[in-house]
Design a protein around this motif. Structure first.
Motif, PDB file in Angstrom:
ATOM      1  N   GLY A   1     -16.518-108.703  50.556  1.00 55.86           N
ATOM      2  CA  GLY A   1     -16.628-107.756  49.449  1.00 55.86           C
ATOM      3  C   GLY A   1     -15.259-107.257  49.027  1.00 55.86           C
ATOM      4  N   SER A   2     -15.257-106.119  48.360  1.00 57.92           N
ATOM      5  CA  SER A   2     -14.021-105.729  47.678  1.00 57.92           C
ATOM      6  C   SER A   2     -12.907-105.280  48.612  1.00 57.92           C
ATOM      7  N   CYS A   3     -13.210-104.995  49.900  1.00 60.92           N
ATOM      8  CA  CYS A   3     -12.085-104.655  50.775  1.00 60.92           C
ATOM      9  C   CYS A   3     -11.320-105.921  51.157  1.00 60.92           C
TER      10      CYS A   3
ATOM     11  N   SER B   1     -13.914 -97.976  46.687  1.00 61.96           N
ATOM     12  CA  SER B   1     -14.783 -99.038  47.213  1.00 61.96           C
ATOM     13  C   SER B   1     -15.139 -98.814  48.678  1.00 61.96           C
ATOM     14  N   ASP B   2     -16.277 -99.352  49.076  1.00 61.30           N
ATOM     15  CA  ASP B   2     -16.677 -99.256  50.473  1.00 61.30           C
ATOM     16  C   ASP B   2     -16.080-100.427  51.263  1.00 61.30           C
ATOM     17  N   VAL B   3     -16.325-100.408  52.580  1.00 61.64           N
ATOM     18  CA  VAL B   3     -15.842-101.484  53.443  1.00 61.64           C
ATOM     19  C   VAL B   3     -17.057-102.320  53.854  1.00 61.64           C
ATOM     20  N   ASP B   4     -17.023-103.609  53.557  1.00 58.96           N
ATOM     21  CA  ASP B   4     -18.142-104.497  53.895  1.00 58.96           C
ATOM     22  C   ASP B   4     -17.737-105.395  55.053  1.00 58.96           C
ATOM     23  N   VAL B   5     -18.558-105.397  56.095  1.00 62.63           N
ATOM     24  CA  VAL B   5     -18.236-106.145  57.310  1.00 62.63           C
ATOM     25  C   VAL B   5     -19.388-107.086  57.644  1.00 62.63           C
TER      26      VAL B   5
HETATM   27 MG    MG Z   1     -18.478-103.251  48.470  1.00 59.95          MG
END
Ligand code: MG
Ligand code: ATP
Length: 335
Positions: A61-63, A72-76
Motif C-alpha cells: 500500500g501507500s507506505c 496515509s495508514d501503514v499496510d502490512v
Molecule cells: Mg493504505
C-alpha cells in the motif's frame, strides 16, 4: 486534436502549476513522519515474532508504493504458512498479542474480502492494517512504485487526485466510491494514453520480474532506471495534466463501453472482458481492471447512485480548473 475542440478552449493551465506543486509538496510525508513509521514497523515486527516467528513481513500500500501522504495508514502483509489454521484464526490470536503489547483500538476485521487486524499506534498516531498472505497486493505495490520512478508527474498527479478524492468524499470503497489504489491506476492509465506517452506499459515489455501468486502470474519490466526520461517528449505541466484527467473522466471516458487497463496501457471494451452483464452481483458501471488479477474490476464497488456522485465531482473539478479564480484552493475544498 481538432481545432476548437473543448480541449483547446481551456485556459492556460500552466499558470497554476506552481500552486499545485506547492500543494503536492505539502502532502508529501516529512522525514519525521517516515521515521515514526519505521519505528512503528519495528515494534510491530517484535510483536509479530512472538506469535508468528516464521512470518516474513512485507509493507504494501501507500507506505511502500511511494504514493503515501502524511495521512496515509501503514499496510502490512505477513507471508507465512498457516498450517491447519485459517488466516482468520491467526489474526484473532495476533490481535490479542498486539493488545497486550500496548497497541490501541485493536480490532480483527474478519468479514472483509481480505481479513485484517486494524489497530493504532499510540506513540505515532498511525493506524495500521495487517493481513496474511495477500501477496498480490505486495506485487501491485511494487508495480506502482516502479511506475512512480519513471516520471515524477505521476506522483504529482496521483497525490493531488488522492487529496481531491479524500476531501470530496469520493475515496471510500466501502461506501461505493473508489479506493486510493483505483485512483492511482486511473492516473497511470491516463499518462500511458498521452501523446506523446508520459508512461510506458511495463507489462507489455519483456518481463524482468516475475512472481506467481496462487496461479496468477505477475510479470513486468522492472528495470525502470533504464526508462529515465521516457516521458520527456511530452512537456505537459501538472496543471495541464490535472485538468486533462478530470476532463477525461467528466466528459470523455465512455463509461458504458470501456474498461481502463494499465496492463495493456490503453482502454478496452467491456465486451472483451465479459463485463457487460451483471455477473455475481458485480455491476461494472465504471471499469478499472486490476493489472494482475485481471478478472477483478476495481470499480465494482460503484453503484447507480455513487457513479453519479463520482461523475459530478469529476465535472466540478474540471469546471473549477477551467473557471475558478483560485483553483489550487477551491479544488480541494471539503464537500
Ligand atoms: Mg493504505
Ligand atoms: P492510502 O494512502 O489512502 O492509504 P493506499 O495506497 O494504501 O492509499 P489502500 O486503498 O489503503 O491504498 O490499499 C492498500 C493496498 O491494498 C493497495 O496499494 C493495493 O496494493 C491493495 N488493494 C487495495 N484495494 C485493492 C483491491 N480492491 N484489489 C486489489 N488490491 C487492492
Amino acid at each position: 486534436r481538432t481545432r476548437g475542440s473543448p480541449a483547446e478552449r481551456r485556459r492556460d493551465m500552466d499558470a497554476f502549476a506552481p500552486g499545485f506543486l506547492a500543494v503536492y509538496e505539502s502532502l508529501k510525508p516529512s522525514g519525521e513522519q517516515r521515521s515514526k513509521q519505521e519505528q512503528l514497523v519495528d515494534s510491530l515486527a517484535r510483536s509479530v515474532r512472538k506469535e508468528c516467528p516464521h512470518a516474513q513481513m512485507h509493507l504494501y500500500g501507500s507506505c511502500a508504493n511511494s504514493f503515501g501522504t502524511s495521512h496515509s495508514d501503514v499496510d502490512v502483509c505477513l507471508e507465512m504458512e498457516t498450517g491447519a489454521e485459517s488466516a482468520v484464526e491467526v489474526l484473532v490470536r495476533l490481535a490479542d498479542v498486539l493488545r497486550a503489547d500496548g497497541f490501541e483500538n485493536v480490532e480483527a476485521i474478519t468479514g472483509a474480502r481480505v481479513p485484517i487486524v486494524r489497530m493504532s499506534d499510540p506513540g505515532s498516531g498511525f493506524s495500521c492494517d495487517i493481513c496474511i498472505n495477500n501477496l498480490l497486493a505486495v506485487a501491485n505495490t511494487r508495480l506502482l512504485k516502479d511506475y512512480a520512478r519513471i516520471d515524477e508527474r505521476l506522483l504529482q498527479l496521483a497525490f493531488l487526485v488522492k487529496h481531491w478524492a479524500k476531501q470530496r468524499g469520493v475515496n471510500e470503497a466501502y461506501r461505493g466510491t473508489l479506493s486510493s489504489y483505483a485512483y492511482v491506476l486511473m492516473c497511470i492509465n491516463f499518462l500511458q494514453l498521452r501523446e506523446p506517452r508520459i508512461l510506458p506499459c511495463l507489462q507489455a515489455m519483456e518481463p524482468t520480474y516475475t512472481l506467481t501468486v496462487d496461479g496468477t502470474e505477475c510479470a513486468y519490466f522492472d528495470r525502470v532506471d533504464q526508462l529515465q526520461g521516457f516521458g520527456a517528449g511530452n512537456k505537459a505541466s501538472i496543471g495541464e495534466l490535472l485538468w486533462g484527467f478530470f476532463h477525461y473522466w467528466a466528459s470523455q471516458h465512455r463509461y458504458k463501453r470501456d474498461v481502463i487497463s494499465v496492463r495493456l496501457g490503453k482502454t478496452i471494451r467491456k465486451q472483451e472482458k465479459g463485463w457487460t452483464t451483471r455477473v455475481g452481483g458485480d455491476r461494472h458501471l465504471m471499469c478499472i481492471e486490476d493489472p494482475f488479477e485481471t478478472g477483478h474490476d476495481l470499480g465494482r464497488v460503484v453503484d447507480r447512485q455513487t457513479i453519479w456522485i463520482i461523475r459530478e465531482e469529476m465535472e466540478r473539478a474540471a469546471t473549477v480548473l477551467q473557471n475558478d479564480d483560485d483553483p489550487c484552493a477551491t479544488l480541494f475544498e471539503p464537500y
